[in-house]
Scaffold this active site. Structure first.
Site, PDB file in Angstrom:
ATOM      1  CG  HIS A 121      33.827  11.900  22.858  1.00  0.00           C
ATOM      2  ND1 HIS A 121      32.648  12.604  23.054  1.00  0.00           N
ATOM      3  CD2 HIS A 121      34.259  12.262  21.620  1.00  0.00           C
ATOM      4  CE1 HIS A 121      32.391  13.337  21.992  1.00  0.00           C
ATOM      5  NE2 HIS A 121      33.362  13.151  21.100  1.00  0.00           N
ATOM      6  CG  ASP A 128      31.182  12.677  26.056  1.00  0.00           C
ATOM      7  OD1 ASP A 128      32.373  12.665  26.465  1.00  0.00           O
ATOM      8  OD2 ASP A 128      30.857  12.823  24.859  1.00  0.00           O
ATOM      9  CB  SER A 139      32.952  16.340  20.234  1.00  0.00           C
ATOM     10  OG  SER A 139      32.016  15.420  19.794  1.00  0.00           O
TER      11      SER A 139
HETATM   12  C1  4AZ Z   1      31.263  14.165  16.414  1.00  0.00           C
HETATM   13  O1  4AZ Z   1      31.681  13.141  15.865  1.00  0.00           O
HETATM   14  C2  4AZ Z   1      29.797  14.435  16.399  1.00  0.00           C
HETATM   15  N1  4AZ Z   1      25.135  15.448  15.208  1.00  0.00           N
HETATM   16  C3  4AZ Z   1      29.340  15.452  17.193  1.00  0.00           C
HETATM   17  C4  4AZ Z   1      28.002  15.716  17.163  1.00  0.00           C
HETATM   18  C5  4AZ Z   1      27.147  15.010  16.416  1.00  0.00           C
HETATM   19  C6  4AZ Z   1      27.623  13.994  15.651  1.00  0.00           C
HETATM   20  C7  4AZ Z   1      28.987  13.714  15.651  1.00  0.00           C
HETATM   21  C8  4AZ Z   1      25.710  15.359  16.446  1.00  0.00           C
HETATM   22  O2  4AZ Z   1      32.066  14.948  17.041  1.00  0.00           O
END
Ligand code: 4AZ
Length: 700
Positions: A486, A548, A646
Site C-alpha cells: 500500500h 500487503d 508502514s
Molecule cells: C499507517 O497509517 C499505520 N498502529 C501504520 C500502522 C498502524 C496504523 C497506521 C498500526 O501507516
C-alpha cells in the site's frame, strides 16, 4: 603386274588342249567309248569344283592296254602338280594298277586327268568311263595344320567353314584367330596386379593389349614380374612374334619375350604404359606383374617445442599426413590464430604443405571480475599463462563467498581459470545479512518507543517524498527493498481491491534512502536511490490489505557498509519460529501517536499476539485478520507503529545464527497504540517464496 601376266600365260600353255570341266558333277570318257579308243590319243580334262569342295572320281569302266609301268597307254590323275595315280591294263599287277572300285578324291578343288594311247590299239581296248562329283570338305576335321585351324571353335558347312571365339574374345580379321579387346585397361590404384589375359592359361592371339597405370604426380611406379613368364620368342631374332614393351615417361623398356622374367624394374615415372602384342599363333602362358608406387620422400619434420608429431616415423613420402599437437597447456599458433591441432601433408615435390607451427603456452588472460569481490594475481609473476594462479576473495565483511570455497583458480589447459570445486564457474559474493556492526545500548526511553542509535538497524530504508518519510522498507540483498504494497500506489476507493498500473507510483516520484538516521535532515551515511521497478504481491488486496507486501528494485546496488546492511529473509524451516509472546522489533520514522514525526529513527520491542486475540480487538470494526497477517503489540497499548511506519521492518533475532531476519512488514492498525488495537503486519513467511522468486535474493 606384267610379270604376272606372262606367268599366267605360261601356265595356260600345257593345258591348251585340255577340256575344262566345272560344275558339281560330270563324266569323262575315252574317245569313241564304248568302242575302242583310237591310237595316239592325248586328251586332258581339268575338273574344277568350287572352293570348299573336293572332287571324287570313280571309274565305271576301265579297259586299257596293259604295259610295264603303264608306259604306253594310261590314264594319269594329277592334282596340285602331283600325280595321284596312273592306271592302265585290265587288272592290278605288281607294277600296274587299275582304278577298280577305288574312288579318287582330290586334295583340293581341282583335278587334272590325262589319257594317252600310243601308236597301236590292236586288241581294241574299250577305254574308260569315269564320273566325278563335288564332295564337301569338313575343314574342321581336316584342317589340322596350325596355320589354318580355327583358334577356338570351328563350324563346317557345305562348301566352307567358319571360326568363332569363346565368350569375351573377338574374331580377328583373319577370320581364324581369337583376339581380345584389351586397350582400355587403366589402373589408378597405388598398387595392383596386371596379367596377360587368361593368365596362367595361354594368352589370346592377334591382340594388342595396352595396360596403363596412371597415378598422381609425386608417385613413382615399380614393376615386379612373376617368375612364371612365357612369351613366344625366337632363338635368333629378338621377339619377332609376341612381345611386351613398356613405356614410362621418356624411358622405354623391352621388348621382352621368352621365358626369362624381367624381374623388378623401376619405372621412374608416375605413368606407365605396358603394350603386349601377340601374333596369330603360339600357346604361351603369358605373364603376371605386381606394381607398386612409392611417393616422393619428404624430410622428417622436427616436432615443435612442447608439442609432438603423429605418427612419428623415420620416413615420410608423398601423400603422408602428419598431425601436429601441443602438450597440455600449449596451443598451436597458426597465422595469429590458435588451434588445437594442425595437419600438414607431404607434397609431390617432396616438401611439406606447411611449416611446422609453434606451440604457444595457453594464456587465460585476465581473470574475470567478481562482483563485490576482487582477484589477486600471483604476486611473484603476475602471469596469466597455463598453471598460473589467481585468488578470488569477496569484500569482507559485507560480502561472503558462496559457495564457500577456496578462491584459488589455476589457469587450465583450455585457457580458462579453473577452481578445484567449481571448475570454470565463479563463486558469488553474497551480501552478509542481519549482522549489524553496532549493537543496541540502553537508550533513553521516550514515550513508548526508543530512539535507535545509528547503524543498529542498518537495513531500514526510508521512502521519502518531498524530504519527508511516508513509508519504511527493508533492504534485502543489496538492491531490493521489501515494503508494504500500500506504500506503492495512490489510495483507492474503499471497496476497490485491485490496483491498476495507473495507480502505481512512478519511479522518480519518491526516493529510497538507506543509511538514514535523522527524520528530516541529511545524514552523512545516507545513500539515496531511485527504483527501477515496483512489484506488488499478486494476492494483495488494497481494501483488506491482505498480502500487503511490495518490492522495489533499486536502480543500482547499494554500497554496503557499517550503516547499510541487508536484513536476512527467514529460512523456510523457521516458519514456526514466531510464537505468541515472542518479542519482535519494529522501527520507523512514523508519527508518534498520530502527532508528529520523531527526530530520528525509533523502534519498539513488542510481543507477537495471537490471531484470536488480535481479531477480538478488531471484531467491532469488522476487520478480518487474515492468515497472511501477523499482530503484535501490548494489550494495554502504547507501543505501536503508526502513520509513516508502514512498509518498515518487523525483525527478530535468530538466536542460533545470531542474525536478524525480517518477520513482518508494518501494514495497518486502527489508530496507533490504543489498547486492543494491535498493530497488524504482513507475515513475511507467507510471501517468502514470492519474494525470493521475484528478487532472486540469496544471502549468507
Ligand atoms: C499507517 O497509517 C499505520 N498502529 C501504520 C500502522 C498502524 C496504523 C497506521 C498500526 O501507516
Amino acid at each position: 603386274m606384267g610379270y604376272l601376266h606372262i606367268l599366267a600365260l605360261c601356265l595356260l600353255v600345257p593345258h591348251f588342249n585340255a577340256v575344262e570341266l566345272s560344275g558339281m558333277y560330270g563324266s569323262i570318257q575315252s574317245p569313241n567309248f564304248p568302242d575302242s579308243y583310237p591310237r595316239d590319243s592325248d586328251i586332258s580334262w581339268n575338273i574344277s569344283v568350287p572352293d570348299g569342295f573336293k572332287i571324287k572320281l570313280y571309274f565305271m569302266h576301265f579297259d586299257l592296254e596293259p604295259s610295264y609301268l603303264c608306259e604306253y597307254d594310261y590314264v594319269k590323275i594329277e592334282a596340285e602338280q602331283e600325280q595321284l595315280a596312273r592306271f592302265c591294263g585290265r587288272e592290278d599287277t605288281d607294277t600296274e594298277q587299275v582304278p577298280g572300285e577305288q574312288a579318287i578324291v582330290s586334295p583340293k578343288s581341282s583335278l587334272a586327268i590325262t589319257f594317252k594311247s600310243d601308236f597301236s590299239n590292236e586288241e581294241r581296248f574299250t577305254g574308260f568311263e569315269a564320273h566325278f562329283t563335288a564332295i564337301d570338305v569338313d575343314e574342321c576335321k581336316e584342317r589340322n595344320d596350325e596355320e589354318l585351324a580355327c583358334d577356338h571353335y570351328c563350324h563346317n558347312y557345305i562348301g566352307g567353314y567358319y571360326c568363332s571365339c569363346r565368350f569375351g574374345y573377338l574374331l580377328h580379321s583373319d577370320n581364324r584367330t581369337c583376339r581380345v579387346e584389351c586397350s582400355d585397361n587403366i589402373f589408378i590404384e597405388q598398387s595392383g596386379i596386371i596379367t596377360s589375359s587368361d593368365f596362367p592359361n595361354p594368352y589370346p592371339k592377334s591382340s594388342d593389349c595396352l595396360y596403363r597405370i596412371e597415378l598422381e604426380e609425386g608417385f613413382i611406379i615399380n614393376l615386379e614380374f612373376d617368375d612364371s613368364f612365357d612369351i613366344e620368342d625366337h632363338p635368333e631374332v629378338t621377339c619377332p612374334y609376341d612381345y611386351l614393351k613398356i613405356k614410362a615417361g621418356q624411358n622405354e623398356f623391352g621388348p621382352f619375350c621368352g621365358d626369362q622374367s624381367p624381374g623388378k624394374i623401376e619405372m621412374g615415372s608416375n605413368r606407365v604404359q605396358i603394350l603386349f602384342h601377340s601374333d596369330n599363333s603360339g600357346d604361351n602362358g603369358g605373364w603376371k606383374l605386381t606394381y607398386s608406387a612409392v611417393g616422393t620422400p619428404c624430410p622428417v619434420p622436427k616436432p615443435p617445442e612442447n608439442g609432438k608429431i603423429v605418427p612419428a616415423l623415420d620416413k615420410y613420402s608423398f601423400k603422408d599426413q602428419v598431425l601436429i599437437t601441443c602438450d597440455p597447456g600449449f596451443r598451436i599458433l597458426k597465422d595469429d590464430t590458435e588451434v588445437d591441432k594442425f595437419q600438414i601433408g607431404c607434397l609431390k615435390d617432396g616438401s611439406w604443405s606447411n611449416n611446422v607451427p609453434i606451440c604457444k603456452i595457453v594464456d587465460c588472460k585476465n581473470a574475470p571480475d567478481l562482483q563485490f569481490g576482487s582477484v589477486i594475481y600471483n604476486s611473484l609473476s603476475n602471469l596469466t599463462t597455463y598453471r598460473s594462479t589467481v585468488h578470488y576473495s569477496c569484500q569482507i565483511p559485507r560480502y561472503q563467498m558462496y559457495p564457500a570455497i577456496n578462491g584459488t583458480y589455476i589457469c587450465g589447459e583450455k585457457g580458462f581459470w579453473i577452481n578445484d570445486e567449481l571448475g570454470a564457474k565463479l563463486p558469488s559474493c553474497l551480501p552478509v545479512c542481519g549482522t549489524p556492526q553496532f549493537s543496541r545500548t540502553k537508550v533513553q526511553r521516550i514515550s513508548n518507543g526508543n530512539f535507535v542509535a545509528r547503524g543498529v538497524s542498518p537495513w531500514i530504508a526510508m521512502l521519502s517524498k518531498n524530504g519527508l518519510p511516508f513509508c519504511g522498507g527493508s533492504l534485502v540483498g543489496n538492491k531490493w527493498i521489501v515494503t508494504a504494497a500500500h506504500c506503492l500506489h495512490d489510495p483507492l476507493d474503499s471497496e476497490n481491491s485491485v490496483v491498476r498500473s495507473s495507480d502505481l507510483f512512478t519511479p522518480g516520484s519518491f526516493q529510497i534512502i538507506l543509511g538514514k538516521h535523522r527524520t528530516r535532515s541529511r545524514d552523512d551515511t545516507e545513500q539515496v536511490f531511485h527504483y527501477k521497478t515496483s512489484i506488488l504481491h499478486p494476492q494483495y488486496k488494497a481494501n483488506t490489505l491482505e498480502f500487503d507486501v511490495g518490492l522495489l528494485e533499486l536502480s543500482e546496488p547499494a554500497v554496503l557498509n557499517n550503516y547499510i546492511i541487508p536484513v536476512c529473509l527467514p529460512e523456510e524451516a523457521s516458519q514456526s519460529d514466531l510464537q505468541d509472546g515472542d518479542m519482535v522489533l519494529v522501527s520507523g520514522w512514523g508519527k508518534q501517536f498520530l502527532r508528529r514525526l520523531p527526530e530520528s529513527l525509533m523502534e519498539i520491542e513488542i510481543p507477537i499476539v495471537s490471531h484470536e486475540v488480535c481479531e477480538q480487538g478488531y471484531s467491532k470494526l469488522n476487520r478480518r485478520i487474515s492468515e497472511d497477517m501477523l499482530c503484535a503489540g501490548e494489550k494495554e497499548g502504547g507501543k505501536d507503529a503508526c502513520q509513516g511506519d508502514s512498509g518498515g521492518p518487523m525483525v527478530t533475532l535468530n538466536k542460533n545464527s545470531g542474525r536478524w531476519y525480517l518477520a513482518g512488514v508494518v501494514s495497518w492498525g486502527d489508530g496507533c497504540g490504543a489498547n486492543d488495537r494491535f498493530g497488524v503486519y504482513s507475515n513475511i513467511m507467507k510471501s517468502l517464496q514470492w519474494i525470493k522468486n521475484s528478487t532472486g535474493v540469496e544471502h549468507v
